[in-house]
Design a protein around this motif. Structure first.
Motif, short mmCIF file in Angstrom:
data_model
loop_
_atom_site.label_atom_id
_atom_site.label_comp_id
_atom_site.label_asym_id
_atom_site.label_seq_id
_atom_site.Cartn_x
_atom_site.Cartn_y
_atom_site.Cartn_z
N HIS A 1 0.79 -1.23 0.00
CA HIS A 1 0.00 0.00 0.00
C HIS A 1 0.82 1.29 0.00
N SER A 2 2.12 1.21 0.24
CA SER A 2 2.94 2.41 0.32
C SER A 2 4.07 2.32 -0.70
N PRO A 3 4.22 3.31 -1.58
CA PRO A 3 5.22 3.23 -2.65
C PRO A 3 6.62 3.62 -2.18
N VAL A 4 7.14 2.86 -1.23
CA VAL A 4 8.44 3.15 -0.64
C VAL A 4 9.34 1.93 -0.72
N MET A 5 10.63 2.13 -0.44
CA MET A 5 11.60 1.04 -0.46
C MET A 5 12.36 1.06 0.86
N TYR A 6 12.79 -0.11 1.31
CA TYR A 6 13.56 -0.19 2.54
C TYR A 6 14.96 0.35 2.29
N ALA A 7 15.31 1.40 3.02
CA ALA A 7 16.60 2.06 2.85
C ALA A 7 16.84 3.01 4.01
N TYR A 8 18.09 3.38 4.18
CA TYR A 8 18.49 4.51 5.02
C TYR A 8 19.16 5.52 4.12
N VAL B 1 27.13 17.46 3.84
CA VAL B 1 27.22 18.76 3.18
C VAL B 1 27.82 18.64 1.79
N ASP B 2 28.56 17.58 1.54
CA ASP B 2 29.23 17.43 0.26
C ASP B 2 28.94 16.09 -0.43
N GLY B 3 27.88 15.42 -0.03
CA GLY B 3 27.55 14.14 -0.65
C GLY B 3 26.37 13.49 0.03
N ALA B 4 26.03 12.30 -0.45
CA ALA B 4 24.92 11.55 0.15
C ALA B 4 25.13 10.07 -0.10
N LYS B 5 24.67 9.24 0.85
CA LYS B 5 24.80 7.79 0.75
C LYS B 5 23.43 7.15 0.98
N LEU B 6 23.04 6.29 0.06
CA LEU B 6 21.78 5.55 0.17
C LEU B 6 22.10 4.11 0.51
N PHE B 7 21.58 3.66 1.65
CA PHE B 7 21.84 2.30 2.13
C PHE B 7 20.66 1.42 1.72
N GLU C 1 22.70 -3.17 5.27
CA GLU C 1 23.13 -3.64 6.59
C GLU C 1 24.32 -2.86 7.14
N SER C 2 24.93 -1.98 6.34
CA SER C 2 26.16 -1.31 6.78
C SER C 2 25.88 0.03 7.45
N ILE C 3 24.64 0.33 7.78
CA ILE C 3 24.31 1.63 8.33
C ILE C 3 25.05 1.91 9.64
N LEU C 4 25.13 0.93 10.53
CA LEU C 4 25.79 1.18 11.82
C LEU C 4 27.28 1.42 11.65
N SER C 5 27.92 0.69 10.76
CA SER C 5 29.36 0.91 10.55
C SER C 5 29.62 2.29 9.97
N ILE D 1 20.75 3.10 16.19
CA ILE D 1 21.58 4.09 15.48
C ILE D 1 22.08 5.16 16.43
N VAL D 2 21.19 5.70 17.25
CA VAL D 2 21.57 6.79 18.16
C VAL D 2 22.62 6.32 19.15
N ASN D 3 22.44 5.14 19.73
CA ASN D 3 23.41 4.65 20.71
C ASN D 3 24.74 4.29 20.06
N THR D 4 24.68 3.82 18.82
CA THR D 4 25.93 3.53 18.10
C THR D 4 26.73 4.82 17.92
N TYR D 5 26.05 5.90 17.57
CA TYR D 5 26.73 7.18 17.40
C TYR D 5 27.29 7.68 18.73
N LYS D 6 26.49 7.59 19.78
CA LYS D 6 26.96 8.04 21.09
C LYS D 6 28.18 7.25 21.55
#
Length: 707
Positions: free
Chosen positions: A287-294, A299-305, A330-334, A357-362
């Motif tokens: 029902h939702s036209p989305v894809m699983y991704a992060y 400021v100088d680029g973008a990464k789609l996981f 699967e590489s979002i945390l790294s 994600i938040v705790n990994t960054y902290k």
């Protein structure tokens, strides 16, 4: 479609007024923490109707809990037994486990492989939280799903009717049933940082420990080979003529926001935000036209996981041209750790980004620097200075995602797509209703599922049709009172011509998203049914005609839709309006129109909202009338205080059954509204029809005359 959503202030106000911990209510629908007011059931409704439809004296309906009691002795549940066996595993070691509804992106609609709460409990509603201890199992859900949960839960489960007086929150219940110092396990990918922190604080009152099980999801462990595979469908580019703004312009605007917030990168995990920002669409989620991704935008680029198998050569070229690199999902945390190592200041929306994600960054910040600055939710920096009075170390900006509001305010191309898709949808609906009334009139026996499937058939013939925007709610008689009822082939009713029939449905088109509810009677409605319907209609008209100052939040309008019902002591257990995406999710925030007065998001020009008051008598009938509207400037003769005034423009054009209207209750102004609306329906939709559907539309848009 009535849904469920809104934010922190709402939680605190609701808790102060009703003595509940904040986490208890939010745990049911954490995917919409920024818009929770719309989705919360109203506190509480002891009486909500009369079952003797023709008796003038007021008779209170019994609560559903009194009408269907569970057996005293729980029946054996193999899934619960298997889950509890995992509690004692050395790498688990918990006394309780919480299973929420959402996926790792706080989605309302999720892929089948992530429907863990439904798998373990048997309850398939979209909102709910299951909690399993070593000897008990309980499920919390809101007022939209009480009847459905009663039907679907086995006697091994305790149904917690969230929002009703005396019903504990999840944390209160855990504090009451667990011995002090117990360990409560969660999958940290499935909880937003905010909800996990609130839960952690709430259960600490009894010295319980919240255990983050990063490496194992206990439901997946018992689901094993029978668990569906993750979706792997191709992503497509959303055409610029429908998107209105190209991806480079959107990224440039976002980077300006990053600069203003002194942030070097933002982590986006909400699937509709990623789809909107990149002008991409997918089909991973029903029902939702989305894809699983992060998505991480720097400021100088973008990464789609994302799983690169979903990216065909054309989309790959599109992303490369936009300066977007691909990374494994699967590489979002790294990558979060890498950004912390580089000293990146991350913008994190803790209401939607997972605690994993938040705790990994902290943790990475602690690892790579001895001191880290923090920007709190009010964007006030707490700086710890190093030598030479200079701050050092990575920092986090904890603020709501700016993409959410940008997505909610539709540009002209998006609004035009919504207008066009709604007219094609109306044509399909006219063909469907002409067919249905003829079949019913000829005595054909149709089930609720038959009706939903036929509607899909008519819609699928329209140009640009992609999918339904949610499971069609096709409810005859008592099933109409189950607010989010979903008929199943082997467990549904036939459409009874002598009962009210509620049909809530919507579609995803290439250029827009629709959501419409109509309630009809194929025979002769009772005077009580007509009064209830008319009062719902009066509320619908009142909201449609509302004029309000700019920067006013939606909750100030909610009483417009309820006032006529309130006059005779009636109400409904859901919000009045939710946001709707443009060729995106049928439910979106941050805006809402709700009885809950905590969501301070203003209604802004270009926002799309639903207008859907209703009335429901348990085990009897349901009534709802829903159109979609968008916010526009209102031309008022005065502008007190120099402010602009706003109103609504209709997107939905489809007849409202006049047979159910008690004209004696309507004012001349209200009759004029209905006649003018039907005149517009005829003018806009009739050119798209022919034959019996055209005649049906003509018959159902005739003007009313008050006797």
């Amino acid at each position: 479609m009535e849904s469920a959503l809104s934010l922190s202030t709402a939680r605190m106000l609701a808790c102060k007024l009703h003595g509940r911990s904040r986490f208890g209510l939010l745990s049911i629908y954490p995917q919409f923490r920024r818009n929770i007011n719309y989705y919360l059931p109203k506190f509480p409704l002891k009486s909500h109707g009369r079952h003797n439809l023709e008796v003038s004296a007021s008779i209170s309906a019994k609560p559903s809990s009194e009408l269907r009691k569970k057996p005293q002795n729980p029946e054996p549940d193999d899934k619960l037994a298997a889950l509890r066996e995992l509690f004692i595993r050395p790498d688990v070691n918990v006394d309780a486990y919480i299973i929420p509804s959402q996926d790792a992106h706080q989605s309302e609609f999720i892929a089948e492989c992530y429907t863990r709460r439904a798998y373990i409990s048997g309850f398939t509603g979209s909102a709910g939280t299951a909690v399993v201890t070593k000897d008990k199992a309980a499920l919390w859900t809101d007022g939209r799903y009480f009847l459905q949960a009663e039907q679907q839960l086995s006697s091994s489960w305790i149904l917690m009717r969230a929002g009703n007086l005396g019903v504990p929150s999840t944390s209160e219940w855990l504090n009451g049933v667990l011995a002090p110092g117990s360990r409560v396990g969660i999958d940290p990918f499935l909880f937003s940082s905010d909800s996990a922190e609130e839960l952690k604080e709430a259960i600490s009152q009894k010295n319980h420990e919240l255990v983050y099980l990063y490496d194992v999801n206990l439901v997946d462990e018992i689901w094993k080979e029978s668990r569906p595979k993750p979706p792997n469908r191709h992503v497509r580019v959303h055409d610029l003529k429908y998107a209105g703004v190209d991806v480079s312009s959107k990224l440039s605007s976002l980077r300006s926001e990053l600069s203003d917030a002194d942030s070097s990168a933002i982590v986006i995990s909400m699937l509709d935000e990623i789809a909107w920002l990149l002008n991409l669409r997918g089909s991973d989620v029903p029902h939702s036209p989305v894809m699983y991704a992060y998505l991480i935008v720097e400021v100088d680029g973008a990464k789609l996981f994302i799983n690169d198998a979903k990216i065909n050569p054309d989309v790959m070229h599109y992303l490369k041209t936009a300066g977007i690199e691909l990374r494994p999902y699967e590489s979002i945390l790294s990558e979060i750790e890498n950004l912390a190592a580089k000293g990146a200041c991350l913008w994190l929306d803790t209401s939607s980004v997972s605690v994993a994600i938040v705790n990994t960054y902290k943790s990475a910040c602690d690892k790579y620097s001895s001191i880290a600055g923090i920007v709190n939710k009010k964007n006030k920096r707490t700086v710890v200075n190093g030598p030479g009075n200079k701050s050092f170390g990575p920092a986090a900006v904890y603020k709501s995602s700016p993409v959410s509001l940008g997505k909610a305010i539709k540009n002209e191309a998006e609004l035009e797509g919504m207008r066009n898709s709604h007219l094609r949808d109306a044509a399909a609906l006219a063909q469907f209703w002409a067919w249905l009334e003829e079949e019913i009139g000829n005595g054909v026996i149709l089930t609720e599922v038959d009706v939903a499937e036929k509607l899909l058939e008519f819609r699928s013939r329209q140009d640009g049709f992609l999918d339904t925007s949610f499971d069609t709610i096709s409810g005859s008689g008592a099933n109409g009172a189950i607010i989010h009822y979903k008929p199943e082939p082997h467990n549904c009713s036939t459409v009874d011509p002598d009962k009210l029939f509620l049909l809530d449905s919507g579609a995803q088109y290439i250029d827009g998203t629709t959501d419409i509810t109509r309630t009809v009677h194929f025979g002769q409605p009772s005077s009580w049914q007509k009064e209830c319907f008319t009062r719902v209609l009066q509320g619908h008209i009142a909201l449609d005609q509302a004029i309000f100052p700019e920067n006013y939040p939606g909750f100030v309008l909610d009483s417009f839709a309820r006032s006529s019902l309130w006059k005779i002591g009636l109400d409904y257990r859901h919000g009045t309006g939710h946001g709707v995406g443009a060729a995106l999710n049928v439910h979106e925030g941050p805006q809402s129109i709700s009885f809950r007065f905590g969501n301070m998001t203003p209604l802004l020009k270009g926002m799309v909202v639903s207008n859907e008051p209703g009335y429901y008598e348990d085990h009897a009938f349901g009534i709802r009338i829903e159109n979609l509207l968008y916010v526009k400037e209102a031309h008022t003769p005065n502008r007190f205080g120099g402010v602009e005034y706003l109103g609504f423009e209709k997107l939905t054009f489809f007849p409202i059954q006049t047979k159910l209207v008690d004209l004696s209750l309507l004012s001349t102004t209200e009759i004029d509204w209905l006649n003018d609306y039907h005149k517009q329906v005829w003018e806009k939709v009739s050119p798209l029809l022919e034959g019996s559907a055209l005649q049906w539309l003509k018959d159902n848009t005739r003007p009313l005359v008050k006797p």
